[in-house]
Every structure is written in structure tokens, then in C-alpha cells.
Design a protein around this motif. Structure first.
Motif, PDB file in Angstrom:
ATOM      1  N   VAL A  17      -0.372 -22.507 -38.315  1.00 22.55           N
ATOM      2  CA  VAL A  17       0.802 -22.131 -39.113  1.00 22.55           C
ATOM      3  C   VAL A  17       0.683 -20.692 -39.600  1.00 22.55           C
ATOM      4  O   VAL A  17       1.647 -19.936 -39.598  1.00 22.55           O
ATOM      5  CB  VAL A  17       0.976 -23.109 -40.305  1.00 22.55           C
ATOM      6  CG1 VAL A  17       1.978 -22.576 -41.303  1.00 22.55           C
ATOM      7  CG2 VAL A  17       1.386 -24.471 -39.796  1.00 22.55           C
ATOM      8  N   ARG A  18      -0.505 -20.278 -40.008  1.00 23.12           N
ATOM      9  CA  ARG A  18      -0.695 -18.959 -40.613  1.00 23.12           C
ATOM     10  C   ARG A  18      -0.936 -17.838 -39.606  1.00 23.12           C
ATOM     11  O   ARG A  18      -0.739 -16.668 -39.940  1.00 23.12           O
ATOM     12  CB  ARG A  18      -1.875 -18.991 -41.585  1.00 23.12           C
ATOM     13  CG  ARG A  18      -1.667 -19.914 -42.730  1.00 23.12           C
ATOM     14  CD  ARG A  18      -0.609 -19.369 -43.634  1.00 23.12           C
ATOM     15  NE  ARG A  18      -0.393 -20.298 -44.740  1.00 23.12           N
ATOM     16  CZ  ARG A  18       0.625 -20.249 -45.534  1.00 23.12           C
ATOM     17  NH1 ARG A  18       1.534 -19.324 -45.393  1.00 23.12           N
ATOM     18  NH2 ARG A  18       0.761 -21.114 -46.497  1.00 23.12           N
ATOM     19  N   LEU A  19      -1.376 -18.145 -38.409  1.00 21.62           N
ATOM     20  CA  LEU A  19      -1.723 -17.107 -37.439  1.00 21.62           C
ATOM     21  C   LEU A  19      -0.586 -16.141 -37.130  1.00 21.62           C
ATOM     22  O   LEU A  19      -0.816 -14.931 -37.102  1.00 21.62           O
ATOM     23  CB  LEU A  19      -2.257 -17.735 -36.149  1.00 21.62           C
ATOM     24  CG  LEU A  19      -2.722 -16.749 -35.091  1.00 21.62           C
ATOM     25  CD1 LEU A  19      -3.920 -15.959 -35.611  1.00 21.62           C
ATOM     26  CD2 LEU A  19      -3.072 -17.458 -33.810  1.00 21.62           C
ATOM     27  N   PRO A  20       0.638 -16.589 -36.918  1.00 22.11           N
ATOM     28  CA  PRO A  20       1.700 -15.611 -36.626  1.00 22.11           C
ATOM     29  C   PRO A  20       1.952 -14.636 -37.766  1.00 22.11           C
ATOM     30  O   PRO A  20       2.398 -13.517 -37.536  1.00 22.11           O
ATOM     31  CB  PRO A  20       2.935 -16.482 -36.385  1.00 22.11           C
ATOM     32  CG  PRO A  20       2.428 -17.820 -36.040  1.00 22.11           C
ATOM     33  CD  PRO A  20       1.136 -17.966 -36.763  1.00 22.11           C
ATOM     34  N   HIS A  21       1.648 -15.037 -38.985  1.00 25.11           N
ATOM     35  CA  HIS A  21       1.920 -14.175 -40.127  1.00 25.11           C
ATOM     36  C   HIS A  21       0.838 -13.124 -40.345  1.00 25.11           C
ATOM     37  O   HIS A  21       1.098 -12.083 -40.945  1.00 25.11           O
ATOM     38  CB  HIS A  21       2.061 -15.017 -41.395  1.00 25.11           C
ATOM     39  CG  HIS A  21       3.176 -16.004 -41.312  1.00 25.11           C
ATOM     40  ND1 HIS A  21       4.504 -15.643 -41.313  1.00 25.11           N
ATOM     41  CD2 HIS A  21       3.162 -17.350 -41.190  1.00 25.11           C
ATOM     42  CE1 HIS A  21       5.250 -16.718 -41.211  1.00 25.11           C
ATOM     43  NE2 HIS A  21       4.461 -17.774 -41.133  1.00 25.11           N
ATOM     44  N   VAL A  22      -0.358 -13.375 -39.894  1.00 29.36           N
ATOM     45  CA  VAL A  22      -1.459 -12.452 -40.169  1.00 29.36           C
ATOM     46  C   VAL A  22      -2.007 -11.779 -38.914  1.00 29.36           C
ATOM     47  O   VAL A  22      -2.961 -11.032 -38.992  1.00 29.36           O
ATOM     48  CB  VAL A  22      -2.617 -13.178 -40.895  1.00 29.36           C
ATOM     49  CG1 VAL A  22      -2.166 -13.699 -42.226  1.00 29.36           C
ATOM     50  CG2 VAL A  22      -3.188 -14.278 -40.040  1.00 29.36           C
ATOM     51  N   SER A  23      -1.410 -12.014 -37.768  1.00 28.66           N
ATOM     52  CA  SER A  23      -1.985 -11.496 -36.539  1.00 28.66           C
ATOM     53  C   SER A  23      -1.623 -10.041 -36.254  1.00 28.66           C
ATOM     54  O   SER A  23      -2.222  -9.415 -35.402  1.00 28.66           O
ATOM     55  CB  SER A  23      -1.552 -12.357 -35.353  1.00 28.66           C
ATOM     56  OG  SER A  23      -0.150 -12.321 -35.214  1.00 28.66           O
ATOM     57  N   ARG A  24      -0.677  -9.495 -36.957  1.00 35.04           N
ATOM     58  CA  ARG A  24      -0.312  -8.098 -36.709  1.00 35.04           C
ATOM     59  C   ARG A  24      -0.838  -7.212 -37.841  1.00 35.04           C
ATOM     60  O   ARG A  24      -1.062  -7.667 -38.953  1.00 35.04           O
ATOM     61  CB  ARG A  24       1.194  -7.959 -36.566  1.00 35.04           C
ATOM     62  CG  ARG A  24       1.983  -8.496 -37.728  1.00 35.04           C
ATOM     63  CD  ARG A  24       3.470  -8.545 -37.388  1.00 35.04           C
ATOM     64  NE  ARG A  24       4.221  -9.111 -38.475  1.00 35.04           N
ATOM     65  CZ  ARG A  24       4.451 -10.398 -38.638  1.00 35.04           C
ATOM     66  NH1 ARG A  24       3.985 -11.262 -37.763  1.00 35.04           N
ATOM     67  NH2 ARG A  24       5.148 -10.832 -39.663  1.00 35.04           N
ATOM     68  N   LYS A  25      -1.019  -5.954 -37.523  1.00 32.69           N
ATOM     69  CA  LYS A  25      -1.512  -4.998 -38.499  1.00 32.69           C
ATOM     70  C   LYS A  25      -0.440  -4.632 -39.511  1.00 32.69           C
ATOM     71  O   LYS A  25       0.744  -4.601 -39.200  1.00 32.69           O
ATOM     72  CB  LYS A  25      -1.939  -3.705 -37.788  1.00 32.69           C
ATOM     73  CG  LYS A  25      -3.366  -3.605 -37.488  1.00 32.69           C
ATOM     74  CD  LYS A  25      -3.617  -2.280 -36.836  1.00 32.69           C
ATOM     75  CE  LYS A  25      -4.847  -1.666 -37.372  1.00 32.69           C
ATOM     76  NZ  LYS A  25      -5.228  -0.471 -36.651  1.00 32.69           N
ATOM     77  N   VAL A  26      -0.867  -4.336 -40.687  1.00 35.15           N
ATOM     78  CA  VAL A  26       0.054  -3.914 -41.734  1.00 35.15           C
ATOM     79  C   VAL A  26       0.259  -2.412 -41.604  1.00 35.15           C
ATOM     80  O   VAL A  26      -0.696  -1.642 -41.540  1.00 35.15           O
ATOM     81  CB  VAL A  26      -0.496  -4.264 -43.128  1.00 35.15           C
ATOM     82  CG1 VAL A  26       0.395  -3.717 -44.226  1.00 35.15           C
ATOM     83  CG2 VAL A  26      -0.669  -5.755 -43.250  1.00 35.15           C
ATOM     84  N   GLN A  27       1.504  -1.976 -41.570  1.00 37.62           N
ATOM     85  CA  GLN A  27       1.838  -0.556 -41.486  1.00 37.62           C
ATOM     86  C   GLN A  27       2.456  -0.139 -42.801  1.00 37.62           C
ATOM     87  O   GLN A  27       3.474  -0.694 -43.223  1.00 37.62           O
ATOM     88  CB  GLN A  27       2.816  -0.286 -40.338  1.00 37.62           C
ATOM     89  CG  GLN A  27       2.270  -0.625 -38.971  1.00 37.62           C
ATOM     90  CD  GLN A  27       1.155   0.292 -38.560  1.00 37.62           C
ATOM     91  OE1 GLN A  27       1.109   1.454 -38.957  1.00 37.62           O
ATOM     92  NE2 GLN A  27       0.239  -0.222 -37.764  1.00 37.62           N
ATOM     93  N   LEU A  28       1.864   0.836 -43.470  1.00 34.37           N
ATOM     94  CA  LEU A  28       2.417   1.354 -44.715  1.00 34.37           C
ATOM     95  C   LEU A  28       3.453   2.432 -44.404  1.00 34.37           C
ATOM     96  O   LEU A  28       3.293   3.198 -43.465  1.00 34.37           O
ATOM     97  CB  LEU A  28       1.314   1.934 -45.592  1.00 34.37           C
ATOM     98  CG  LEU A  28       0.292   0.961 -46.121  1.00 34.37           C
ATOM     99  CD1 LEU A  28      -0.773   1.699 -46.916  1.00 34.37           C
ATOM    100  CD2 LEU A  28       0.952  -0.090 -46.988  1.00 34.37           C
TER     101      LEU A  28
END
Length: 97
Positions: A80-91
Motif C-alpha cells: 500500500v505504501r510503496l507507490p507513495h514513497v518510491s519516488r524522490k522528493v523534489q523541492l
């Protein structure tokens, strides 16, 4: 890890943090392998891993039943959580932080 992450070496920082966590687990397992859990003044009253263990039924049901349920729940949470945390955060460039 603290050196590699600010320099953009993310793989090295990940490996370093993984090794740190593994060494903490290994240290805890080594500490628990000592048979005396709680020492007493009189050594015949020490609490050891042998006289503080659960009964045979609890030790057989725990890993089988509870372990399987926990593994299914953990795998579901991961999926459930993998799609939400699999990409890098861009500021953004004009960020408040």
C-alpha cells in the motif's frame, strides 16, 4: 552515512545506514545469546533464558500463527505504501524551507 548523503552519494549512504541497522540487530542478538537474562546475588536464582522461556505450546504457536499473520500484514502495508514513497522528493526553488 552522514558524510555521503550531503555529497549526493545516495547509494553509499543507503549501504552505510543498512550496515548500521544490521550491526544494531547483530549486537542485540549477541547480547540475548548470553544465557543469564537477569543476574541475582545468589547465582542459583538467576533468571536465564531457559527458566524464563514460554511453554512449548506458546513457542510453537507464536512463530507459526502470529508470525504468518504479522508477515501478511507487513506485506500488505508495504504494497500500500510503496507507490507513495518510491519516488524522490523534489523541492521547489522558492521553497519556504
Amino acid at each position: 552515512m552522514l558524510w555521503a548523503n550531503p555529497k549526493g552519494k545516495e547509494k553509499l549512504a543507503f549501504i552505510a545506514s543498512s550496515l548500521y541497522i544490521f550491526s544494531c540487530w547483530w549486537g542485540a542478538a549477541f547480547a540475548l545469546s548470553i544465557p543469564v537474562v537477569l543476574a541475582a546475588r545468589d547465582h542459583e536464582h538467576d533468571l536465564t533464558i531457559y527458566n524464563t522461556a514460554a511453554g512449548n505450546h506458546g513457542l510453537s504457536v507464536g512463530p507459526d500463527l502470529v508470525g504468518c499473520i504479522a508477515a501478511v500484514l507487513a506485506l500488505g502495508q508495504f504494497c500500500v505504501r510503496l507507490p507513495h514513497v518510491s519516488r524522490k522528493v523534489q523541492l521547489e526553488r522558492e521553497s519556504v524551507y
